[in-house]
Design an enzyme around this catalytic site. Structure first.
Site, mmCIF file in Angstrom:
data_model
loop_
_atom_site.group_PDB
_atom_site.id
_atom_site.type_symbol
_atom_site.label_atom_id
_atom_site.label_comp_id
_atom_site.label_asym_id
_atom_site.label_seq_id
_atom_site.Cartn_x
_atom_site.Cartn_y
_atom_site.Cartn_z
ATOM 1 N N THR A 96 0.696 -1.252 -0.057
ATOM 2 C CA THR A 96 -0.092 0.083 -0.127
ATOM 3 C C THR A 96 0.697 1.109 0.209
ATOM 4 O OG1 THR A 96 -1.739 -1.174 1.263
ATOM 5 C CG2 THR A 96 -1.927 1.222 1.144
ATOM 6 N N LYS A 171 -7.561 1.892 -3.431
ATOM 7 C CA LYS A 171 -7.061 1.174 -1.861
ATOM 8 C C LYS A 171 -7.327 2.532 -1.061
ATOM 9 C CE LYS A 171 -5.163 -0.817 1.539
ATOM 10 N NZ LYS A 171 -5.515 -2.061 2.202
ATOM 11 N N LYS A 239 -0.210 5.625 8.155
ATOM 12 C CA LYS A 239 0.423 5.569 6.937
ATOM 13 C C LYS A 239 -0.300 5.557 5.556
ATOM 14 C CE LYS A 239 1.680 1.660 4.820
ATOM 15 N NZ LYS A 239 1.275 1.091 3.700
HETATM 16 P P1 NAP Z 1 5.160 -6.606 7.487
HETATM 17 O O1 NAP Z 1 4.767 -7.718 7.980
HETATM 18 O O2 NAP Z 1 5.909 -5.548 8.278
HETATM 19 O O3 NAP Z 1 6.332 -6.829 6.272
HETATM 20 C C1 NAP Z 1 6.853 -5.910 5.424
HETATM 21 C C2 NAP Z 1 7.903 -6.614 4.460
HETATM 22 O O4 NAP Z 1 8.512 -5.720 4.145
HETATM 23 C C3 NAP Z 1 8.885 -7.631 5.414
HETATM 24 O O5 NAP Z 1 9.051 -8.564 4.824
HETATM 25 C C4 NAP Z 1 10.187 -6.698 5.490
HETATM 26 O O6 NAP Z 1 11.247 -7.185 5.621
HETATM 27 C C5 NAP Z 1 10.057 -5.945 3.915
HETATM 28 N N1 NAP Z 1 10.646 -4.696 4.028
HETATM 29 C C6 NAP Z 1 10.335 -3.508 4.705
HETATM 30 N N2 NAP Z 1 11.066 -2.425 4.253
HETATM 31 C C7 NAP Z 1 12.151 -3.088 3.520
HETATM 32 C C8 NAP Z 1 12.978 -2.477 2.654
HETATM 33 N N3 NAP Z 1 13.471 -1.076 2.940
HETATM 34 N N4 NAP Z 1 13.932 -3.240 2.055
HETATM 35 C C9 NAP Z 1 13.432 -4.506 2.069
HETATM 36 N N5 NAP Z 1 12.574 -5.135 2.684
HETATM 37 C C10 NAP Z 1 11.871 -4.491 3.276
HETATM 38 O O7 NAP Z 1 4.133 -5.814 6.728
HETATM 39 P P2 NAP Z 1 2.718 -6.468 6.061
HETATM 40 O O8 NAP Z 1 1.616 -6.337 7.076
HETATM 41 O O9 NAP Z 1 2.915 -7.872 5.299
HETATM 42 O O10 NAP Z 1 2.232 -5.226 5.023
HETATM 43 C C11 NAP Z 1 2.971 -5.126 3.691
HETATM 44 C C12 NAP Z 1 2.394 -3.959 3.092
HETATM 45 O O11 NAP Z 1 0.923 -4.506 2.699
HETATM 46 C C13 NAP Z 1 2.143 -2.962 3.751
HETATM 47 O O12 NAP Z 1 2.545 -1.812 2.624
HETATM 48 C C14 NAP Z 1 0.864 -2.760 4.264
HETATM 49 O O13 NAP Z 1 0.141 -1.574 4.575
HETATM 50 C C15 NAP Z 1 0.091 -3.727 3.294
HETATM 51 N N6 NAP Z 1 -1.235 -4.388 3.719
HETATM 52 C C16 NAP Z 1 -1.092 -4.908 5.217
HETATM 53 C C17 NAP Z 1 -2.303 -5.471 5.463
HETATM 54 C C18 NAP Z 1 -2.272 -6.186 6.745
HETATM 55 O O14 NAP Z 1 -3.455 -6.708 7.309
HETATM 56 N N7 NAP Z 1 -1.191 -6.401 7.529
HETATM 57 C C19 NAP Z 1 -3.543 -5.573 4.910
HETATM 58 C C20 NAP Z 1 -3.439 -4.965 3.734
HETATM 59 C C21 NAP Z 1 -2.376 -4.296 3.172
HETATM 60 P P3 NAP Z 1 11.925 -7.640 7.112
HETATM 61 O O15 NAP Z 1 11.328 -9.054 7.316
HETATM 62 O O16 NAP Z 1 13.445 -7.754 6.995
HETATM 63 O O17 NAP Z 1 11.253 -6.658 8.168
#
Ligand code: NAP
Length: 288
Positions: A96, A171, A239
């Site tokens: 997102t 979104k 965010k």
């Molecule tokens: P998360 O569990 O925090 O995972 C984030 C991922 O991105 C991890 O693999 C992290 O690596 C990686 N990452 C972050 N910064 C990076 C960088 N600079 N370089 C390389 N890798 C990086 O987050 P998530 O919940 O999966 O969410 C991911 C996206 O989906 C976000 O944009 C969020 O807003 C969106 N989203 C989330 C949900 C939800 O319910 N969680 C629902 C809809 C949309 P590390 O493992 O090393 O930290």
């Protein structure tokens, strides 16, 4: 197909898992290497040392990272996927992020002969695990035709909304609507408690009428119980609302209630509740 997947977090991990389970050859990259190794142990495939390496030879490369800057790092950054992808391949981003970064990457990709789709998702952790996400896509129709059947392994709806950035803008609409619905639900439930009503009985009655919502059906009872550990976090919501409000400043849309609710979420963060789920707006209105 030969696929690459960058970012094995709460969302990306299970999404990439569905691709492997469907029989695709998946090479993953995760910044924290241990997560990539654990993913390979569970699903097979390969772990790469850099995003560019994960992208080498892939027909489609997916990403699901945190925000705009993270996305730039894993794409156009020094070891980003754009340096590993072959001409004619497709990049699909599930982060997102802003519509502006989607357009920026689409243009940078086009210069290299790559097609880029912005494809944020709705449905949360359980939607990713069950493979029933809703995916809203912006970008080129021919690239969408290639990616759509692959994305469908973890989605129940995959829809092309228009040109690059249209997926992210859709979104934003989703998040604006969610914020308003959750605040309305929190205020209604806090009122029920102050009025001395049985709040769960109220929910069971009004959820059968015009006030019903996904939030009411899935979060109502837990809000009454004061439980706020059910997925999408306040930090991520802030965010998303910031991105939506920046877009509104650019397109002239008014978001007065969204701006106010964003401040309520800021208050929760100040109280140390940034990791609680978005239904914690209830905490500001009752002693739950
Ligand atoms: P998360 O569990 O925090 O995972 C984030 C991922 O991105 C991890 O693999 C992290 O690596 C990686 N990452 C972050 N910064 C990076 C960088 N600079 N370089 C390389 N890798 C990086 O987050 P998530 O919940 O999966 O969410 C991911 C996206 O989906 C976000 O944009 C969020 O807003 C969106 N989203 C989330 C949900 C939800 O319910 N969680 C629902 C809809 C949309 P590390 O493992 O090393 O930290």
């Amino acid at each position: 197909m030969k696929l690459g997947f960058i970012g094995l977090g709460v969302m990306g991990g299970p999404m990439a898992g569905h691709l492997a389970k469907a029989g695709h050859e998946v090479t993953v990259y995760n910044r924290t290497r241990s997560k990539a190794d654990a993913w390979v142990a569970k699903y097979g495939g390969h772990a790469a040392a850099t995003p560019a390496e994960a992208a080498a030879g892939a027909q489609i490369v997916f990403s699901c990272v945190g925000n705009d800057d993270d996305l730039r790092q894993v794409t156009i950054g020094p070891e980003g996927v754009f340096h590993g992808m072959s001409r004619g391949s497709v990049f699909v981003d599930h982060t997102t992020a802003s519509a502006a970064v989607a357009v920026e990457l689409e243009s940078a990709g086009r210069d290299r002969g790559l097609a880029c789709l912005d494809a944020p998702v709705s449905g949360g952790q359980s939607g990713a695990e069950q493979g029933i996400l809703t995916v809203m896509v912006g970008g080129d129709a021919a690239a969408f035709e290639i990616a759509q059947p692959v994305i469908a392994h973890y989605a129940r709806a995959v829809t092309l909304m228009g040109a690059s950035g249209s997926g992210q803008k859709t979104k934003m609409v989703n998040q604006i609507c969610v914020a308003g619905v959750v605040e309305g639900l929190a205020e209604g439930l806090a009122f029920a408690l102050h009025a001395g009503l049985d709040a769960k009985k109220v929910l069971s009655v009004i959820s059968k009428g015009a006030a019903t919502s996904w939030q009411m059906e899935n979060r109502g009872d837990t809000m009454v119980d004061g439980k706020f550990d059910f997925g999408f976090a306040v930090d991520l919501m802030r965010k998303d609302l910031r991105i939506a409000m920046e877009e509104a400043r650019a397109n002239g849309a008014e978001l007065p209630a969204t701006a106010l609710i964003d401040q309520f979420y800021a208050k929760l963060q100040k109280q140390g509740h940034g990791r609680m789920d978005t239904s914690s707006l209830m905490k500001l209105l009752s002693d739950r």
